[in-house]
Every structure is written in C-alpha cells, then in structure tokens.
Design a protein around this motif. Structure first.
Motif, PDB file in Angstrom:
ATOM      1  N   LEU A  75      -7.430  68.473  43.878  1.00 13.83           N
ATOM      2  CA  LEU A  75      -7.552  69.113  45.152  1.00 13.83           C
ATOM      3  C   LEU A  75      -6.200  69.612  45.627  1.00 13.83           C
ATOM      4  N   ILE A  76      -6.497  70.979  45.872  1.00 12.58           N
ATOM      5  CA  ILE A  76      -5.497  71.803  46.075  1.00 12.58           C
ATOM      6  C   ILE A  76      -5.446  72.169  47.807  1.00 12.58           C
ATOM      7  N   ASN A  77      -4.585  71.501  48.604  1.00  9.56           N
ATOM      8  CA  ASN A  77      -4.287  71.855  49.890  1.00  9.56           C
ATOM      9  C   ASN A  77      -3.379  72.994  50.144  1.00  9.56           C
ATOM     10  N   ASP A  78      -4.007  74.058  50.481  1.00 12.90           N
ATOM     11  CA  ASP A  78      -3.310  75.454  50.529  1.00 12.90           C
ATOM     12  C   ASP A  78      -3.103  75.442  51.877  1.00 12.90           C
ATOM     13  N   ALA A  79      -1.965  75.017  52.367  1.00 14.26           N
ATOM     14  CA  ALA A  79      -1.254  74.966  53.551  1.00 14.26           C
ATOM     15  C   ALA A  79      -2.101  75.017  54.797  1.00 14.26           C
ATOM     16  N   SER A  80      -3.027  73.763  54.789  1.00 14.59           N
ATOM     17  CA  SER A  80      -3.982  73.421  55.684  1.00 14.59           C
ATOM     18  C   SER A  80      -3.471  73.260  57.372  1.00 14.59           C
ATOM     19  N   SER A  81      -3.923  73.553  58.019  1.00 13.01           N
ATOM     20  CA  SER A  81      -3.272  73.242  59.614  1.00 13.01           C
ATOM     21  C   SER A  81      -4.325  71.989  60.357  1.00 13.01           C
ATOM     22  N   ASP A  82      -5.263  71.679  59.491  1.00 13.39           N
ATOM     23  CA  ASP A  82      -6.062  70.607  59.880  1.00 13.39           C
ATOM     24  C   ASP A  82      -5.804  69.112  59.371  1.00 13.39           C
ATOM     25  N   ASN A  83      -6.660  68.315  59.051  1.00  7.42           N
ATOM     26  CA  ASN A  83      -6.348  67.062  58.385  1.00  7.42           C
ATOM     27  C   ASN A  83      -6.777  67.018  56.830  1.00  7.42           C
ATOM     28  N   THR A  84      -7.027  68.126  56.330  1.00  2.48           N
ATOM     29  CA  THR A  84      -7.433  68.448  54.940  1.00  2.48           C
ATOM     30  C   THR A  84      -6.576  67.321  54.090  1.00  2.48           C
ATOM     31  N   LEU A  85      -5.118  67.441  54.202  1.00  2.00           N
ATOM     32  CA  LEU A  85      -4.478  66.426  53.201  1.00  2.00           C
ATOM     33  C   LEU A  85      -4.701  65.077  53.452  1.00  2.00           C
ATOM     34  N   GLU A  86      -4.940  64.815  54.788  1.00  4.85           N
ATOM     35  CA  GLU A  86      -5.209  63.527  55.016  1.00  4.85           C
ATOM     36  C   GLU A  86      -6.495  62.777  54.263  1.00  4.85           C
ATOM     37  N   VAL A  87      -7.545  63.844  54.566  1.00  4.54           N
ATOM     38  CA  VAL A  87      -8.691  63.349  53.894  1.00  4.54           C
ATOM     39  C   VAL A  87      -8.783  63.499  52.316  1.00  4.54           C
ATOM     40  N   MET A  88      -7.854  64.397  51.541  1.00  6.45           N
ATOM     41  CA  MET A  88      -7.675  64.104  50.381  1.00  6.45           C
ATOM     42  C   MET A  88      -6.969  62.930  49.748  1.00  6.45           C
ATOM     43  N   LYS A  89      -5.998  62.492  50.797  1.00  5.83           N
ATOM     44  CA  LYS A  89      -5.326  61.232  50.218  1.00  5.83           C
ATOM     45  C   LYS A  89      -6.196  60.006  50.309  1.00  5.83           C
ATOM     46  N   ASN A  90      -7.005  60.278  51.154  1.00 10.61           N
ATOM     47  CA  ASN A  90      -8.185  59.073  51.564  1.00 10.61           C
ATOM     48  C   ASN A  90      -8.853  58.918  50.219  1.00 10.61           C
ATOM     49  N   PHE A  91      -9.261  59.969  49.608  1.00 14.27           N
ATOM     50  CA  PHE A  91     -10.055  60.060  48.481  1.00 14.27           C
ATOM     51  C   PHE A  91      -9.399  59.352  47.097  1.00 14.27           C
ATOM     52  N   GLN A  92      -8.102  59.993  47.401  1.00 17.47           N
ATOM     53  CA  GLN A  92      -7.377  59.526  46.189  1.00 17.47           C
ATOM     54  C   GLN A  92      -6.917  57.963  46.292  1.00 17.47           C
ATOM     55  N   LYS A  93      -6.917  57.554  47.329  1.00 18.87           N
ATOM     56  CA  LYS A  93      -6.640  56.079  47.430  1.00 18.87           C
ATOM     57  C   LYS A  93      -7.705  55.145  46.778  1.00 18.87           C
ATOM     58  N   LYS A  94      -8.892  55.599  46.750  1.00 11.97           N
ATOM     59  CA  LYS A  94     -10.290  55.164  46.181  1.00 11.97           C
ATOM     60  C   LYS A  94     -10.723  55.751  44.892  1.00 11.97           C
ATOM     61  N   ASN A  95     -10.021  56.499  44.407  1.00  9.93           N
ATOM     62  CA  ASN A  95     -10.339  57.036  43.254  1.00  9.93           C
ATOM     63  C   ASN A  95      -9.177  57.568  42.095  1.00  9.93           C
ATOM     64  N   SER A  96      -8.983  57.168  41.044  1.00 13.47           N
ATOM     65  CA  SER A  96      -7.790  56.955  40.293  1.00 13.47           C
ATOM     66  C   SER A  96      -7.689  58.453  39.738  1.00 13.47           C
ATOM     67  N   ASN A  97      -8.874  59.172  39.671  1.00 16.33           N
ATOM     68  CA  ASN A  97      -8.902  60.397  38.885  1.00 16.33           C
ATOM     69  C   ASN A  97      -8.766  61.622  39.957  1.00 16.33           C
ATOM     70  N   ILE A  98      -8.391  61.414  40.877  1.00 20.60           N
ATOM     71  CA  ILE A  98      -7.905  62.521  41.924  1.00 20.60           C
ATOM     72  C   ILE A  98      -6.596  62.738  41.817  1.00 20.60           C
ATOM     73  N   LYS A  99      -6.412  64.171  41.750  1.00 22.32           N
ATOM     74  CA  LYS A  99      -4.696  64.627  41.859  1.00 22.32           C
ATOM     75  C   LYS A  99      -4.690  65.503  42.894  1.00 22.32           C
ATOM     76  N   ILE A 100      -3.528  65.407  43.874  1.00 27.97           N
ATOM     77  CA  ILE A 100      -3.468  66.476  44.760  1.00 27.97           C
ATOM     78  C   ILE A 100      -2.226  67.211  44.670  1.00 27.97           C
ATOM     79  N   ILE A 101      -2.509  68.512  45.013  1.00 29.28           N
ATOM     80  CA  ILE A 101      -1.330  69.469  44.979  1.00 29.28           C
ATOM     81  C   ILE A 101      -1.250  69.965  46.333  1.00 29.28           C
ATOM     82  N   ASP A 102      -0.206  69.518  46.863  1.00 30.87           N
ATOM     83  CA  ASP A 102       0.151  70.166  48.384  1.00 30.87           C
ATOM     84  C   ASP A 102       1.014  71.292  48.415  1.00 30.87           C
TER      85      ASP A 102
END
Length: 367
Positions: A75-102
């Motif tokens: 999941l790539i967060n492309d400099a979002s101004s909303d809570n996109t990154l927070e949503v991504m992190k919530n998915f990552q907490k519950k799923n070990s196969n998610i990687k975030i690129i901020d």
C-alpha cells in the motif's frame, strides 16, 4: 465529379473501418494455458493511493480475501492529506502480508504518481507485480491466480481488464462503452504483436521489466501514463500477453457525471501524444476514418442513390455488431450492444471535444 469523389472516399473509409473491426476481433480467440503449464509465483499486489481512505476501507478486504497461496499487498500512501495512512496502518495491524510505503512530497516530484509507484515497486519483495487502484475491486477470489497463470518464462507483462460498475445513468453507459472499446483495442493490438497501452487498474509485470527500461525515467516529467507509457517502453510482441477470463476482471466505481469523466479522460488522452509514431498513426487513422464514415454517409444519403448506399452502411453495421457483440459477451457487458450507433456517435463527439480542449490547456496532476 465531386459526388463521385465523395462516394469513393466513403467506400475507402468503410473498408478501413471494416479492416479495423477484423483486427479487433483478434482478442476473441485468446487461448487458455493448460494446467500443466501453470506455475504459482509469489505476487506483490501494489495499490497507490492519494486521499483514498474511504475507498481503501471498502476495497482492500476484497484483495485480502484472494484465494492465493503467497501474496503481499504493498500500500503506497502518496502524500495524502486525509487519513489514508491511518487506514492503511489499521489494515496492517490485522494482516501480516501488508507492507506500507509512506511517500512524502519532494520538490522535484511534487504530485507525481510515478515517483510514488517507483518507491512501491522497489519496496515490493516479490519479482511478479500486480497493480490495481484504491477504488478497484476484483470480481472474484481468483483474480490473482488468473493473472498469475498468464505469466511464463517468455510472457512477463500481462494486460488485464478493468471494468466499471453498472449504474442506471446515461454517463455510465458512455463510460462503460468507452472502456469496452479501449479494451478491445489494446487487447487486440497486443494479440497481433503490437502492444501499446494498458490500464493501471489491472496490470501485471515482472519487476525486472521495470528496471530494464529504468522505470518511468523516460516520461517521469509527464504526470500521467504510469501504465500506457510504461507499456510503450517495455512491451513487445514477445513479452506481452492478455488475460480476458471473467474471474481476472476488476471493477471500479464509474465517474458520476460527464464533467468528472471529462477531466479523467483529458488526463488519459493527453498521454497519446507520447506514443510511438506507428501507434499514433493507427489510432489516429481509426478515429478519423470513423468520423468521415459517419459524415460522408449522412451527406451521401441525400445526394447518392440510396439503393447503393444502404447495403454498404448495413454491411458496416453488421460487422460492427458482430465484433462488438461478441466482445460485449466476452467482457461481460452485453447490454451495450443495443445502443451501439448512439454510443459510438456520442463518444466520437466527446473525444473530439477533449482533443480540442487539450490543444489549449494540459492536465497536470493525477489528483
């Protein structure tokens, strides 16, 4: 004399359109790979999102539910101004196969999706990459498996189909029809050995193909084209194939108004100026010959014997209905064939308007 020139010109353009239709039927005969040839590769599904918090909540679960043995979601967060990154992190907490690129904006690549995608591709752990958008949903749990089965030692770029959700709106008819025609063209060109574009909503390739052409370096300055301009650089008649099985489709929310669709297509069409000359030539000839077919047929029906004109026009529409009709069945859009002449003429006017507007101003950012 002038009337004869108009008539024979009309015949020439009708023949050109018929030949295009025959070429566009090529993708209808896509062969399935035998089970013995299928190899399961570890896949990295890459989703680039900019201010897509709500869409991520809605569509990421459909990727997580994929029936595939080994895949990660980048999941790539492309400099979002909303809570996109927070949503991504919530998915990552519950799923070990998610990687975030901020991704943070930097001056050299401000608002450039290709920069964000490049970081995501480099961060992906697998060689085989599958791309979709934050507002896209796979139509089945075997989406990854279907795309994966098209990979082989030779075929390293896979073009998929990204359709739009059906709604009871006039704009929706046009959006789905244009999407269908575009897919018919890029599938068929790839099938005959001359791939020219893809859609980022459903595209796969090996990471090595990305690095072979130095990523997006040749068109990093162009804000759009992370899909079709990459294909212009990397795809050829040997390494590219198509995936048209129903379970490999993705579906997206369609633009809700003609204004929204107009802005979207302006970005897409502006990249065509950077295609290879042969692709610009063939795509331009297709558009011009279709416009002149309708224009001349309308004029000649008033000036030329109808008994000669009518069979030619009917023959044109017969070929159109056959090729597009079978295509709507294959790509699961059967209703569109009933509105063919109306949609075709309307789309021509829409595309011509975009062409004129883009001559005077250029779209700059992907969002």
């Amino acid at each position: 004399m002038i009337l004869s020139v108009l008539f024979y010109s009309f015949v020439v353009f009708t023949v050109i359109q018929t030949l295009y239709s025959l070429v566009f039927s090529a993708f209808l005969f896509d062969k399935k790979k035998s089970k013995t040839e299928e190899v399961q590769h570890p896949i990295s599904v890459i989703v680039c999102a900019k201010n897509e918090a709500q869409n991520l909540k809605k569509f990421i679960p459909s990727i997580l539910k994929q029936d595939y043995y080994n895949f990660e979601i980048v999941l790539i967060n492309d400099a979002s101004s909303d809570n996109t990154l927070e949503v991504m992190k919530n998915f990552q907490k519950k799923n070990s196969n998610i990687k975030i690129i901020d991704v943070k904006n930097i001056e050299a690549f401000w608002g450039n999706k290709k920069y964000a995608l490049s970081l995501g591709i480099k961060g992906a752990k697998n060689e085989h990459l599958l791309f979709t958008d934050a507002d896209c949903k796979p139509v089945s749990k075997s989406w990854i498996a279907e795309i994966n089965n098209k990979f082989s030692q030779e075929k390293t770029i896979i073009l998929g189909y990204g359709k739009y959700k059906k709604e009871n709106k006039l704009v929706n008819l046009f959006v789905r029809f244009e999407t269908l025609l575009t897919a018919i063209q890029y599938f068929s060109y790839a099938k005959i050995g001359s791939p020219y574009m893809a859609v980022g909503r459903n595209l796969a390739y090996k990471k090595s193909e990305f690095f072979n052409v130095k990523g997006f370096i040749n068109h990093m300055h162009i804000k759009s084209g992370d899909d079709d301009l990459f294909i212009q650089d990397a795809a050829n008649n040997k390494n590219t194939t198509i995936c048209t099985s129903e379970n490999s489709f993705t579906v997206s929310e369609a633009p809700k108004s003609f204004n929204e669709w107009f802005r979207q297509k302006r970005r897409h069409i502006s990249t065509a100026n950077h295609y290879k000359f042969k692709h610009q030539l063939f795509l331009g000839l297709f558009f011009i010959s279709k416009v002149l077919f309708y224009l001349l047929s309308t004029i000649l029906f008033f000036l030329y014997p109808w008994k000669i004109m009518l069979p030619i026009v009917l023959a044109y529409f017969l070929v159109q209905f056959l090729v597009i009709g079978f295509s709507t069945r294959k790509l699961k859009e059967p209703q569109l064939i009933y509105y063919l002449p109306f949609l075709e003429i309307g789309l021509l006017l829409f595309q011509f308007t975009i062409f004129i507007v883009n001559l005077y101003s250029k779209p700059n950012h992907w969002k």
